[in-house]
Design an enzyme around this catalytic site. Structure first.
Site, mmCIF file in Angstrom:
data_model
loop_
_atom_site.group_PDB
_atom_site.id
_atom_site.type_symbol
_atom_site.label_atom_id
_atom_site.label_comp_id
_atom_site.label_asym_id
_atom_site.label_seq_id
_atom_site.Cartn_x
_atom_site.Cartn_y
_atom_site.Cartn_z
ATOM 1 N N ARG A 261 0.857 -1.177 0.000
ATOM 2 C CA ARG A 261 0.000 0.000 0.000
ATOM 3 C C ARG A 261 0.902 1.239 0.000
ATOM 4 O O ARG A 261 1.484 1.600 1.022
ATOM 5 C CB ARG A 261 -0.886 -0.019 1.247
ATOM 6 C CG ARG A 261 -1.997 1.012 1.278
ATOM 7 C CD ARG A 261 -2.603 1.081 2.673
ATOM 8 N NE ARG A 261 -1.717 1.807 3.588
ATOM 9 C CZ ARG A 261 -1.610 1.557 4.893
ATOM 10 N NH1 ARG A 261 -2.290 0.574 5.443
ATOM 11 N NH2 ARG A 261 -0.803 2.282 5.649
ATOM 12 N N HIS A 265 -3.341 4.540 4.961
ATOM 13 C CA HIS A 265 -4.534 3.691 5.021
ATOM 14 C C HIS A 265 -5.735 4.402 4.391
ATOM 15 O O HIS A 265 -6.449 3.832 3.573
ATOM 16 C CB HIS A 265 -4.827 3.337 6.476
ATOM 17 C CG HIS A 265 -6.062 2.529 6.679
ATOM 18 N ND1 HIS A 265 -6.182 1.224 6.258
ATOM 19 C CD2 HIS A 265 -7.255 2.849 7.251
ATOM 20 C CE1 HIS A 265 -7.383 0.771 6.567
ATOM 21 N NE2 HIS A 265 -8.058 1.736 7.157
ATOM 22 N N TYR A 274 4.358 4.978 11.375
ATOM 23 C CA TYR A 274 4.644 3.560 11.600
ATOM 24 C C TYR A 274 5.466 2.900 10.494
ATOM 25 O O TYR A 274 5.724 1.699 10.548
ATOM 26 C CB TYR A 274 3.340 2.771 11.812
ATOM 27 C CG TYR A 274 2.293 2.960 10.733
ATOM 28 C CD1 TYR A 274 2.330 2.226 9.550
ATOM 29 C CD2 TYR A 274 1.255 3.871 10.906
ATOM 30 C CE1 TYR A 274 1.365 2.385 8.573
ATOM 31 C CE2 TYR A 274 0.283 4.044 9.928
ATOM 32 C CZ TYR A 274 0.339 3.301 8.770
ATOM 33 O OH TYR A 274 -0.616 3.468 7.792
#
Length: 364
Positions: A261, A265, A274
């Site tokens: 990805r 998100h 992160y």
């Protein structure tokens, strides 16, 4: 179950691959055939269009035209291959991150984005398109997909169901119930896991101790495979085999695609909290679109004119998306109450009357 039967369920020890990161061809494992040249050329066009659509939808979110948008940039090989492996009568059960797949299947892009705009319905007609509503609750669509596969079989339809799911969804109970249900009934369903390495901010290593998510099918008697999810040729080859297996009575099939990805998100997420830039850059070098373009050019299946034509078509498509989303929708607030119960409850009627009073009250 014999050792031979177990071996027939196991995925390849390494993800199936036809094309390396630099676009050069490699020898795939036995049992998989490269898709037809015409199909690969069509896949390229749909990937170019899909990426432009994704960038346009992301921009519209920043402009306030969409409430939220979960980008699938970097996952176009999975999105497009999943659709191309299916027939017109087959069903697709997507997640909220699979807008590009829906566009690749030919759905109206404005209807695809209707749900993410904040409307009460999914925008398109599931029965007419054979695409279930995009599912936000993790993995619930996998159980629905098995139920649909069983319904189609009992009706005598020669159709397959494909359920998209993310790596985070494989940690949900619904996913395991669906695999068990499908395994026992030998349902004609393909579970397609897009392992993009993060369930929001949770890395794969914190989700499972399995050597690969593809191994989760073995415990349910489901044939499984893992594939390089940034290699369109490989993903399409493996999914075509999975759909054939399910259609011909072989039972369910689980495919794990290793992809990434590239964006956060959703637009509400800060992925820099992160994961580091080095990781993102490493995966950017394995871009599925650039990889396929190089592969097709080297084989004489794509030239500069073809690249330009694909990009121009994508720009025209993006303009249609902008025009459609920039038009203010005509809304009826009373629709909030129309499809809750067949016979409205006293409480619902009271709420509707309260809303009517507020809407018709004179301004002070």
């Amino acid at each position: 179950m014999s050792h031979h039967q177990v071996a027939g369920l196991l995925p390849a020890p390494e993800p199936v691959r036809f094309v390396a990161e630099d676009g050069t061809a490699v020898d795939p494992p036995a049992g998989y055939r490269a898709p037809a040249d015409e199909q690969l050329a069509e896949a390229y066009r749909r990937m170019v269009l899909g990426r432009r659509f994704d960038r346009q939808a992301t921009a519209l979110t920043k402009q306030g035209r969409l409430a939220v948008y979960p980008s699938s940039m970097g996952q176009e090989a999975c999105q497009v291959a999943g659709v191309l492996a299916l027939g017109a009568d087959d069903w697709l059960f997507p997640t909220y991150r699979d807008c590009v797949a829906l566009v690749a299947r030919g759905l109206d892009p404005v209807e695809v984005l209707t749900l993410l705009r904040g409307d009460w319905h999914c925008g398109y007609d599931p029965a007419a398109t054979r695409v279930a509503p995009q599912c936000t609750p993790l993995a619930t669509q996998t159980v629905h997909a098995v139920g649909m596969a069983e319904a189609l079989r009992r009706k005598g339809e020669d159709a397959v169901v494909m359920a998209f799911v993310g790596d985070g969804g494989t940690s949900e109970g619904d996913f395991h119930e669906a695999l068990n249900f499908a395994g026992v009934l030998r349902s004609p369903v393909v579970f397609f896991v897009q392992n993009n390495k993060y369930a929001i901010s949770v890395p794969l290593a914190r989700q499972t101790a399995a050597p690969a998510l593809a191994y989760k099918g073995v415990g349910y008697g489901v044939r499984s495979e893992q594939v390089d999810g940034n290699d369109l040729v490989a993903v399409l080859s493996v999914l075509t085999e999975a759909v054939r297996h399910a259609r011909e009575g072989g039972g369910p099939f689980l495919v794990e695609a290793h992809t990434y990805r590239m964006d956060a998100h959703t637009n509400a997420d800060d992925a820099t909290r992160y994961r580091d830039d080095e990781e993102v850059e490493r995966w950017a070098a394995a871009d599925p679109l650039a990889r396929l373009e190089t592969y097709l050019r080297d084989r004489g299946l794509l030239d500069a004119a073809g690249v330009t034509a694909a990009r121009e078509a994508a720009e025209e498509f993006a303009a249609r998306v902008r025009d459609g989303l920039n038009a203010d929708p005509e809304t009826d607030p009373y629709e909030l109450f129309d499809h809750v119960y067949a016979d409205p409850t006293p409480q619902l009627r009271e709420q509707r009357e309260l809303l009517a009073a507020e809407l018709t009250a004179p301004e002070e």
